[in-house]
Design a protein around this motif. Structure first.
Motif, mmCIF file in Angstrom:
data_model
loop_
_atom_site.group_PDB
_atom_site.id
_atom_site.type_symbol
_atom_site.label_atom_id
_atom_site.label_comp_id
_atom_site.label_asym_id
_atom_site.label_seq_id
_atom_site.Cartn_x
_atom_site.Cartn_y
_atom_site.Cartn_z
ATOM 1 N N SER A 83 -2.915 7.440 -3.269
ATOM 2 C CA SER A 83 -4.251 7.780 -3.789
ATOM 3 C C SER A 83 -4.213 8.476 -5.153
ATOM 4 O O SER A 83 -5.255 8.653 -5.770
ATOM 5 C CB SER A 83 -5.009 8.648 -2.784
ATOM 6 N N VAL A 84 -3.019 8.881 -5.602
ATOM 7 C CA VAL A 84 -2.927 9.542 -6.912
ATOM 8 C C VAL A 84 -2.207 8.615 -7.889
ATOM 9 O O VAL A 84 -1.435 7.756 -7.464
ATOM 10 C CB VAL A 84 -2.195 10.898 -6.821
ATOM 11 N N PRO A 85 -2.442 8.793 -9.204
ATOM 12 C CA PRO A 85 -1.827 7.898 -10.186
ATOM 13 C C PRO A 85 -0.301 7.923 -10.126
ATOM 14 O O PRO A 85 0.314 8.982 -10.014
ATOM 15 C CB PRO A 85 -2.323 8.444 -11.534
ATOM 16 N N GLN A 86 0.277 6.745 -10.226
ATOM 17 C CA GLN A 86 1.728 6.620 -10.290
ATOM 18 C C GLN A 86 2.034 5.263 -10.905
ATOM 19 O O GLN A 86 1.295 4.308 -10.692
ATOM 20 C CB GLN A 86 2.366 6.736 -8.896
ATOM 21 N N PRO A 87 3.110 5.196 -11.710
ATOM 22 C CA PRO A 87 3.382 3.941 -12.418
ATOM 23 C C PRO A 87 3.768 2.800 -11.479
ATOM 24 O O PRO A 87 3.433 1.652 -11.738
ATOM 25 C CB PRO A 87 4.526 4.293 -13.372
ATOM 26 N N ALA A 150 -7.769 8.950 -7.279
ATOM 27 C CA ALA A 150 -7.672 8.050 -8.432
ATOM 28 C C ALA A 150 -6.435 7.170 -8.271
ATOM 29 O O ALA A 150 -5.414 7.401 -8.915
ATOM 30 C CB ALA A 150 -7.603 8.853 -9.734
ATOM 31 N N THR A 151 -6.559 6.189 -7.398
ATOM 32 C CA THR A 151 -5.408 5.332 -7.180
ATOM 33 C C THR A 151 -5.205 4.370 -8.332
ATOM 34 O O THR A 151 -6.155 3.897 -8.951
ATOM 35 C CB THR A 151 -5.551 4.532 -5.864
ATOM 36 N N THR A 152 -3.941 4.099 -8.630
ATOM 37 C CA THR A 152 -3.619 3.099 -9.644
ATOM 38 C C THR A 152 -3.067 1.833 -8.996
ATOM 39 O O THR A 152 -2.557 0.953 -9.678
ATOM 40 C CB THR A 152 -2.603 3.659 -10.660
ATOM 41 N N ASN B 81 5.391 10.910 -14.355
ATOM 42 C CA ASN B 81 5.010 9.821 -13.447
ATOM 43 C C ASN B 81 3.498 9.710 -13.364
ATOM 44 O O ASN B 81 2.921 8.625 -13.427
ATOM 45 C CB ASN B 81 5.538 10.084 -12.031
ATOM 46 N N GLY B 85 1.361 6.778 -14.964
ATOM 47 C CA GLY B 85 0.609 5.993 -13.980
ATOM 48 C C GLY B 85 -0.793 5.722 -14.513
ATOM 49 O O GLY B 85 -1.291 4.595 -14.466
ATOM 50 N N ARG B 88 -0.545 3.361 -17.661
ATOM 51 C CA ARG B 88 -0.322 1.957 -17.290
ATOM 52 C C ARG B 88 -1.599 1.336 -16.752
ATOM 53 O O ARG B 88 -1.970 0.213 -17.096
ATOM 54 C CB ARG B 88 0.789 1.901 -16.245
ATOM 55 N N TYR B 89 -2.300 2.083 -15.924
ATOM 56 C CA TYR B 89 -3.533 1.600 -15.305
ATOM 57 C C TYR B 89 -4.584 1.283 -16.377
ATOM 58 O O TYR B 89 -5.206 0.215 -16.373
ATOM 59 C CB TYR B 89 -4.055 2.678 -14.348
#
Lengths: 210, 190
Positions: A83-87, A150-152, B81, B85, B88-89
């Motif tokens: 659910s959190v931003p991650q590459p 803020a999912t990615t 990270n 993230g 990239r998004y």
């Protein structure tokens, strides 16, 4: 607007925020809240199967409960991890999603192999409707929680979250529906879990955008 | 402030501490953090975006995304990270929108310029140059430009004649104009 101006504006407008809860807390709250919601719905609108006490003494039934609970727990943990931003999706989360999917793949395959004859009786479609209805509240709740983050990786986040919700619904169905035939479970209980999960994942791609 | 001699680990730890302060509402920490990460975002995007003119726009989209998602940073997660993230998004989002725009629109300015040049029978040299540029195009692109811009068929009519969708005709015209513009620039036009 110049980037430096934007930085100044964002800094000037900054307000404190409450950080999102940890994965463990979020998962725990969802399980408790969804459990209460679903239990309340059942007590109001449904009846427990008459042979439940007998079933609870059956090792196969207990094992089934445990496997479905495990799939639910792994799914919801994966959803909140994502659910959190991650590459990219880390290995731990991938394993959670794969394991919960494999649990359902095994259950579906196992019941299909035990099925002597596939029948699509209209009278049995009620189970599919009940499962979808029971899953609605926990699914709505999980999507609401995930939208606040803020999912990615919206597809897999939705997949994992809806997997958890439909797993919970499938578990509850085993306490309501007295039919234990492999054919019935395969078509109206277990296969819908994967179908609804997949549909939910595509819906999540739209709902979880930010 | 950002120091060139600082190691990557030290810098990321410092950014993490700044981000925690940002979540508590520290405006000075926020200004410092955003100012320091911006050059790194520029480098990140330079390697990924073909359209260099849109880098500043995408950097701003990333900063806005960071602002919107600032409550989601967890201290146990490496700050880099989390930041990349978001980067990239937002970059993928920008690329998708750019592709969608390119697919659906022909620049009206370009269209007017070429249409005016093709229609301007007084300036024979310019018209000849346009036709020379047309000759450089692949057969299909040349045919579509001829049908749409010289013979005056509508997009729907061209699509019907060529057995294409209207969107595909638009995209083909856009690409043809791009090639013609490149040829003209190469041969002395601005």
């Amino acid at each position: 607007m110049d980037t430096n101006d934007l930085i100044s504006k964002l800094s000037d407008d900054l307000e404190p925020v409450r950080p999102t809860a940890s994965v463990q807390k979020s998962s725990f709250y969802w399980i408790i809240a969804s459990g209460i919601l679903v239990l309340g719905s059942i007590l109001l609108f449904a009846t427990i199967r008459p042979d439940i006490l007998k079933q609870l003494n059956t090792p196969a039934f207990i094992a089934e409960n445990i496997s479905i609970l495990l799939a639910m727990a792994l799914g919801i943990i994966a959803a909140f991890r994502l659910s959190v931003p991650q590459p990219k999706i880390d290995l731990h989360t991938k394993l959670l999603i794969i394991t919960s999917t494999m649990i359902w793949a095994f259950k579906i395959t196992h019941t299909f192999l035990q099925t002597e004859q596939l029948t699509f009786l209209h009278s049995e479609t009620a189970c599919l409707i009940d499962l979808a209805l029971i899953a609605t509240l926990p699914a709505g709740f999980v999507l609401f929680s995930l939208r606040r983050a803020a999912t990615t990786h919206s597809f897999w986040t939705g997949y994992a979250g809806i997997m958890a919700a439909t797993s919970l619904a499938a578990l509850v169905m085993r306490y309501i529906c007295p039919v234990d035939s492999a054919a019935h479970l395969f078509i109206w209980h277990f296969l819908p879990v994967i179908v609804l999960t997949s549909l939910g994942a595509f819906l999540a791609r739209i709902l979880l955008r930010w | 402030m950002f120091k060139e001699s600082e190691t990557k680990e030290t810098r990321v730890k410092r950014w993490s501490a700044l981000m925690i302060a940002v979540q508590k509402g520290d405006k000075a920490a926020y200004h410092q953090l955003l100012s320091e990460i911006t050059p790194f975002l520029h480098i990140f995007l330079t390697r990924r975006l073909f359209n260099k003119s849109s880098i500043d726009d995408v950097v701003q989209e990333i900063l806005l995304g960071l602002h919107k998602a600032r409550h989601t940073y967890r201290p146990e997660q490496p700050f880099e990270n989390w930041l990349f993230g978001i980067a990239r998004y937002k970059t993928l989002d920008a690329m998708r929108q750019h592709y969608k725009k390119e697919k659906n629109e022909v620049s009206s300015e370009t269209d007017e310029t070429f249409s005016a040049l093709l229609a301007n029978k007084d300036n024979r040299e310019a018209v000849q140059d346009i036709h020379n540029a047309l000759d450089q195009l692949p057969t299909r692109q040349r045919k579509i430009i001829t049908l749409a811009k010289i013979e005056g068929h509508s997009l729907a009519e061209v699509a019907n004649i060529e057995g294409m969708t209207k969107s595909a005709v638009k995209v083909t015209i856009h690409r043809a104009y791009k090639k013609m513009a490149e040829w003209l620039v190469k041969n002395g036009y601005e």
